[in-house]
Design a protein around this motif. Structure first.
Motif, PDB file in Angstrom:
ATOM      1  N   GLY A  86       0.751  -1.114  -0.070  1.00 26.32           N
ATOM      2  CA  GLY A  86      -0.113   0.212   0.111  1.00 26.32           C
ATOM      3  C   GLY A  86       0.977   1.311   0.233  1.00 26.32           C
ATOM      4  O   GLY A  86       0.317   2.522  -0.175  1.00 26.32           O
ATOM      5  N   LEU A  87       1.999   1.247   0.345  1.00 23.78           N
ATOM      6  CA  LEU A  87       3.077   2.403   0.348  1.00 23.78           C
ATOM      7  C   LEU A  87       3.313   2.710  -1.156  1.00 23.78           C
ATOM      8  O   LEU A  87       3.502   3.843  -1.222  1.00 23.78           O
ATOM      9  CB  LEU A  87       4.213   1.994   0.881  1.00 23.78           C
ATOM     10  CG  LEU A  87       4.159   1.612   2.390  1.00 23.78           C
ATOM     11  CD1 LEU A  87       5.568   1.873   3.013  1.00 23.78           C
ATOM     12  CD2 LEU A  87       3.369   2.820   3.275  1.00 23.78           C
ATOM     13  N   SER A  88       3.459   1.817  -2.052  1.00 23.45           N
ATOM     14  CA  SER A  88       3.780   2.038  -3.380  1.00 23.45           C
ATOM     15  C   SER A  88       2.747   1.839  -4.430  1.00 23.45           C
ATOM     16  O   SER A  88       2.859   2.295  -5.626  1.00 23.45           O
ATOM     17  CB  SER A  88       4.960   1.504  -3.744  1.00 23.45           C
ATOM     18  OG  SER A  88       6.043   1.951  -2.972  1.00 23.45           O
ATOM     19  N   ILE A  89       1.545   1.250  -4.147  1.00 21.61           N
ATOM     20  CA  ILE A  89       0.731   0.713  -5.104  1.00 21.61           C
ATOM     21  C   ILE A  89      -0.671   0.999  -4.553  1.00 21.61           C
ATOM     22  O   ILE A  89      -1.111   0.802  -3.618  1.00 21.61           O
ATOM     23  CB  ILE A  89       0.960  -1.042  -5.398  1.00 21.61           C
ATOM     24  CG1 ILE A  89       2.145  -1.214  -6.129  1.00 21.61           C
ATOM     25  CG2 ILE A  89      -0.223  -1.291  -6.409  1.00 21.61           C
ATOM     26  CD1 ILE A  89       2.619  -2.588  -6.188  1.00 21.61           C
ATOM     27  N   GLY A  90      -1.515   1.677  -5.668  1.00 19.95           N
ATOM     28  CA  GLY A  90      -2.631   1.944  -5.410  1.00 19.95           C
ATOM     29  C   GLY A  90      -3.290   2.745  -4.245  1.00 19.95           C
ATOM     30  O   GLY A  90      -4.109   2.196  -3.599  1.00 19.95           O
ATOM     31  N   GLN A  91      -2.607   3.862  -4.024  1.00 20.64           N
ATOM     32  CA  GLN A  91      -2.867   4.558  -3.218  1.00 20.64           C
ATOM     33  C   GLN A  91      -4.235   5.506  -3.628  1.00 20.64           C
ATOM     34  O   GLN A  91      -4.203   6.483  -4.537  1.00 20.64           O
ATOM     35  CB  GLN A  91      -1.838   5.772  -2.828  1.00 20.64           C
ATOM     36  CG  GLN A  91      -0.714   5.305  -2.197  1.00 20.64           C
ATOM     37  CD  GLN A  91       0.548   6.401  -1.710  1.00 20.64           C
ATOM     38  OE1 GLN A  91       0.572   7.368  -2.153  1.00 20.64           O
ATOM     39  NE2 GLN A  91       1.303   5.555  -1.062  1.00 20.64           N
TER      40      GLN A  91
ATOM     41  N   GLY B 288      -5.071   8.117  -6.656  1.00 24.97           N
ATOM     42  CA  GLY B 288      -6.559   7.910  -7.539  1.00 24.97           C
ATOM     43  C   GLY B 288      -7.517   9.248  -7.510  1.00 24.97           C
ATOM     44  O   GLY B 288      -7.784   9.725  -8.763  1.00 24.97           O
ATOM     45  N   ILE B 289      -7.808   9.576  -6.747  1.00 27.58           N
ATOM     46  CA  ILE B 289      -8.827  10.858  -6.496  1.00 27.58           C
ATOM     47  C   ILE B 289      -7.977  11.975  -7.188  1.00 27.58           C
ATOM     48  O   ILE B 289      -8.528  12.855  -8.233  1.00 27.58           O
ATOM     49  CB  ILE B 289      -9.155  11.104  -5.255  1.00 27.58           C
ATOM     50  CG1 ILE B 289     -10.241  10.043  -4.684  1.00 27.58           C
ATOM     51  CG2 ILE B 289      -9.742  12.390  -5.126  1.00 27.58           C
ATOM     52  CD1 ILE B 289     -10.725  10.357  -3.331  1.00 27.58           C
ATOM     53  N   TYR B 290      -6.881  12.500  -6.480  1.00 31.86           N
ATOM     54  CA  TYR B 290      -6.158  13.561  -7.100  1.00 31.86           C
ATOM     55  C   TYR B 290      -6.006  13.632  -8.602  1.00 31.86           C
ATOM     56  O   TYR B 290      -6.236  14.506  -9.234  1.00 31.86           O
ATOM     57  CB  TYR B 290      -4.896  13.555  -6.172  1.00 31.86           C
ATOM     58  CG  TYR B 290      -4.086  14.800  -6.494  1.00 31.86           C
ATOM     59  CD1 TYR B 290      -4.710  16.134  -6.264  1.00 31.86           C
ATOM     60  CD2 TYR B 290      -2.808  15.038  -7.105  1.00 31.86           C
ATOM     61  CE1 TYR B 290      -3.772  17.299  -6.412  1.00 31.86           C
ATOM     62  CE2 TYR B 290      -2.013  16.110  -7.248  1.00 31.86           C
ATOM     63  CZ  TYR B 290      -2.442  17.259  -6.817  1.00 31.86           C
ATOM     64  OH  TYR B 290      -1.706  18.487  -7.182  1.00 31.86           O
TER      65      TYR B 290
END
Length: 462
Positions: free
Chosen positions: A337-342, A347-349
């Protein structure tokens, strides 16, 4: 005069730190101390904002001293991230917790992370459309122009990389370099290196059990020491949150925030909706979302104030364990989760930015082709986004370049970037924990009794 005012500010900060220490001595719960620190930081920050002019030397010097506590705490957490990721993954193999289904676990975690990022992109698009956000609505001042030039320069480092090249970046060619966190994908590379050592251990265990047992004991010893260091650092959380929140609020550009209020509001509504989707996914999995919120509050509060997913990793893993997630899955989900699919930063930004910028080059952001392409590009580009401040910028560069949109316009929100980044980081961490919980649920390894148990203290007092 300025020195005197600075000393007064420092005295107030020390007084608040003393109050938090008193609460600790009185055995007030960890969550309550974190929440108290958050509230005190906001109040003290607003007081400083009210008392001093922007750029005041007394304020600048005070914040500089506050950073010893705030930034110092974040640095301690970042110090332990790589050793924690490495030894935790390796320990999961030596304890035989990932032997049978490591492939399935990895695929599920990655699938959930990337899938929720695609959903986050759709949420970002919807928010930008509903609020009618367009880049032309923002005035371009000196800060925005400087930021645009900086982004153009940074773009030169990523524009020539194809998707296969970006995937290759995940593979460690020099694991010792990655232990320094030198690359945006260093964390994933360390995970891969640890997994290779774990698989090698399993092979040795079959052929040379004595050597394997000795190695397992060494790993267990290192794991115990590293977790003790994590415990010592986590004890500092309330103090770190207090100092970081005070500095953030005290130095925020209130005028810029008011001017760009619509953009801030649209961003936070999108982030709240995405957090709600995390809770819905947990509900669909038959889990109580309120229990999750209660137990996840300390790590989400830290992520919000510190703006670093990487720094939040130790608390992230501890929180997942308190929610019944096994060690191995918690570490894989937290590390990936630190480097994939945040969900927030990757996503949103970038999705919101793309919708805002598209009209400036004559593209209709409501076109189905544009929307579908954007969601796919956001999901794919979410691999390898660094879990530290600036990761969202990296994600935006990748997405905007892939969509053939002008990079420089991404600098228009620079004045409110820190404020928006706080919410994005909290959603990133929530997405990471949600992937761990759902993966555990699907593989039937989630301890539901532990999940539903009353919220307990994080292991920071022992």
């Amino acid at each position: 005069m300025e020195t005197g005012l600075m000393l007064v500010n420092l005295a107030v900060m020390l007084l608040l730190i003393g109050l938090l220490f008193y609460m600790q001595k009185k055995h007030v719960s960890f969550s309550k101390r974190v929440f108290t620190a958050l509230g005190l930081g906001i109040l003290f920050g607003f007081a400083l904002q009210f008392l001093y002019e922007p750029g005041s030397k007394s304020l600048t010097n005070s914040v500089d001293w506050f950073s010893i506590v705030g930034s110092g705490y974040v640095k301690f957490l970042q110090m332990i991230v790589m050793p924690l990721v490495f030894i935790s993954i390796l320990s999961a193999f030596t304890k035989l917790k990932l032997t049978n289904n490591i492939g399935k676990i990895s695929v599920l975690i990655l699938g959930i992370l990337v899938g929720t990022t695609a959903i986050a992109a759709a949420v970002g698009i919807a928010s930008a459309v509903v609020f009618d956000l367009e880049a032309v609505q923002i005035e371009k001042g000196e800060a925005e122009t400087a930021r645009a030039a900086e982004l153009e320069e940074k773009f030169g480092t990523v524009e020539d990389k194809t998707m296969p090249q970006q995937i290759l970046e995940l593979i460690p060619s020099n694991p010792f370099l990655d232990f320094t966190g030198a690359r945006p994908t260093s964390t994933i590379s360390v995970v891969i290196f640890a997994a290779f050592l774990g698989l090698a251990f399993l092979g040795v265990k079959r052929k040379q059990p004595e050597q394997a047992d000795l190695f397992a004991k060494i790993v267990a010893s290192f794991y115990a020491i590293i977790m003790r260091v994590v415990t010592l650092i986590l004890r500092l959380t309330p103090y770190g949150v207090l100092a970081i929140m005070t500095s953030t609020v005290a130095t925020s550009d209130i005028d810029a925030i008011l001017k760009l209020g619509k953009f801030v509001l649209a961003s936070y509504i999108a982030l709240v909706v995405m957090f709600g989707i995390h809770l819905l996914l947990l509900t669909f999995a038959g889990l109580n979302p309120f229990t999750y919120v209660k137990k996840a509050f300390p790590v989400l509060a830290f992520a919000f104030t510190s703006r670093t997913s990487a720094g939040a990793l130790p608390i992230n893993i501890q929180t997942q364990k308190s929610l019944g997630v096994p060690d191995g899955i918690a570490n894989f989900a937290g590390s990936f989760g630190l480097s994939i699919g945040q969900n927030g930063c990757a996503g949103i930004y970038p999705a919101m930015l793309a919708v805002m910028i598209a009209p400036t080059v004559g593209i209709d952001p409501l076109s189905p082709t544009f929307i579908i392409t954007l969601i796919v590009v956001v999901a794919i580009s979410s691999f390898g986004v660094a879990g530290v401040g600036g990761g969202a910028t990296f994600a935006a560069l990748l997405v905007l370049s892939a969509m053939n949109l002008p990079i420089a316009l991404a600098g228009l929100l620079i004045s409110v970037e820190p404020l928006i980044d706080m919410g994005r980081t909290a959603v990133n961490v929530s997405g990471s924990m949600t992937s761990g919980i759902l993966t555990s649920r699907i593989t039937k390894e989630l301890d539901t009794d532990e999940y539903n148990s009353p919220a307990k203290e994080l292991e920071v007092e022992a």
